[in-house]
Design a protein around this motif. Structure first.
Motif, PDB file in Angstrom:
ATOM      1  N   TYR A   1       0.842  -1.206   0.000  1.00  0.00           N
ATOM      2  CA  TYR A   1       0.000   0.000   0.000  1.00  0.00           C
ATOM      3  C   TYR A   1       0.873   1.251   0.000  1.00  0.00           C
ATOM      4  O   TYR A   1       0.603   2.208  -0.725  1.00  0.00           O
ATOM      5  CB  TYR A   1      -0.939   0.025   1.202  1.00  0.00           C
ATOM      6  CG  TYR A   1      -2.106  -0.942   1.101  1.00  0.00           C
ATOM      7  CD1 TYR A   1      -3.036  -0.836   0.065  1.00  0.00           C
ATOM      8  CD2 TYR A   1      -2.299  -1.938   2.050  1.00  0.00           C
ATOM      9  CE1 TYR A   1      -4.109  -1.706  -0.028  1.00  0.00           C
ATOM     10  CE2 TYR A   1      -3.381  -2.812   1.970  1.00  0.00           C
ATOM     11  CZ  TYR A   1      -4.279  -2.688   0.934  1.00  0.00           C
ATOM     12  OH  TYR A   1      -5.341  -3.547   0.846  1.00  0.00           O
TER      13      TYR A   1
ATOM     14  N   ILE B   1      -4.628   3.800  -0.700  1.00  0.00           N
ATOM     15  CA  ILE B   1      -5.292   3.664   0.598  1.00  0.00           C
ATOM     16  C   ILE B   1      -5.675   2.196   0.806  1.00  0.00           C
ATOM     17  O   ILE B   1      -6.050   1.507  -0.133  1.00  0.00           O
ATOM     18  CB  ILE B   1      -6.533   4.582   0.706  1.00  0.00           C
ATOM     19  CG1 ILE B   1      -7.496   4.366  -0.476  1.00  0.00           C
ATOM     20  CG2 ILE B   1      -6.132   6.038   0.809  1.00  0.00           C
ATOM     21  CD1 ILE B   1      -8.825   5.068  -0.326  1.00  0.00           C
ATOM     22  N   ASP B   2      -5.549   1.735   2.036  1.00  0.00           N
ATOM     23  CA  ASP B   2      -5.765   0.307   2.254  1.00  0.00           C
ATOM     24  C   ASP B   2      -7.241  -0.098   2.307  1.00  0.00           C
ATOM     25  O   ASP B   2      -7.547  -1.263   2.487  1.00  0.00           O
ATOM     26  CB  ASP B   2      -4.980  -0.215   3.466  1.00  0.00           C
ATOM     27  CG  ASP B   2      -5.444   0.374   4.780  1.00  0.00           C
ATOM     28  OD1 ASP B   2      -6.453   1.069   4.808  1.00  0.00           O
ATOM     29  OD2 ASP B   2      -4.757   0.105   5.784  1.00  0.00           O
ATOM     30  N   SER B   3      -8.141   0.862   2.095  1.00  0.00           N
ATOM     31  CA  SER B   3      -9.548   0.471   1.992  1.00  0.00           C
ATOM     32  C   SER B   3      -9.852  -0.024   0.574  1.00  0.00           C
ATOM     33  O   SER B   3     -10.898  -0.608   0.319  1.00  0.00           O
ATOM     34  CB  SER B   3     -10.462   1.645   2.343  1.00  0.00           C
ATOM     35  OG  SER B   3     -10.245   2.710   1.450  1.00  0.00           O
TER      36      SER B   3
END
Length: 186
Positions: free
Chosen positions: A42, A48-50
């Motif tokens: 990431y 973004i890690d979403s």
């Protein structure tokens, strides 16, 4: 090929990142069960890690170890697919938490490329596969198009197939345990 597999596995076991040819495009990979390694991807991609990543498995047994319930239709889709197909499944298990989407799903592809199959089989765990680019920028079609920041940001670059032009990213299909099927990317 054996030397490249062994070098890549040494990096994966140490939580490092590899740049490797997949059955679709050049990918950045890591141990899909290692949260710290996933975080490195990431960070490298400025992503973004979403926005979840996908992972590759070597066979049906590995898929079944990491997905609570594999819908029967998934096997038909895998068998009938004419190009690499990533399937988004409900309720993954035994995977890094930051790899799982907010809706508790995970995109998984059964690797069709021989190098990837051998690598994953020998590693005995799923491997993350995400395009070798900064998030939002063009996906490189061949190794020579990969940006220096990516090349320098990984711990090992697999020295295979660097002269070939890669195909398009995989088809993505979302399968719900409630029987829903939705094509995300053709």
């Amino acid at each position: 090929m054996t030397t490249e597999i062994n070098k890549a596995i040494a990096v994966l076991k140490n939580g490092g990142l590899i740049l490797y040819p997949t059955d679709t495009i050049w990918g950045i990979g890591c141990d899909a069960t290692n949260e710290a390694a996933v975080s490195k991807i990431y960070a490298l991609k400025n992503r973004i890690d979403s926005k979840a990543l996908i992972c590759l498995v070597a066979n049906d047994a590995m898929l079944e170890r990491h997905i609570t319930t594999v819908p029967e239709v998934a096997y038909d889709i895998i068998d009938l697919a004419t190009k690499p197909t990533t399937i988004i499944y409900d309720a993954p298990k035994g995977i890094a938490k930051n790899l799982i989407a907010a809706d508790n799903t995970l995109g998984v592809r059964l690797a069709s490329d021989k190098f990837c199959q051998y690598l994953i089989n020998k590693f005995k765990k799923p491997i993350v596969s995400t395009s070798a680019n900064i998030s939002g920028e063009a996906t490189p079609k061949k190794f020579s198009e990969i940006q220096d920041v990516i090349l320098k940001g990984v711990d090992y670059v697999v020295n295979l197939h660097q002269e070939t032009t890669n195909s398009a990213p995989s088809t993505i299909i979302k399968l719900g345990n409630d029987g829903t099927v939705k094509v995300i990317r053709k």
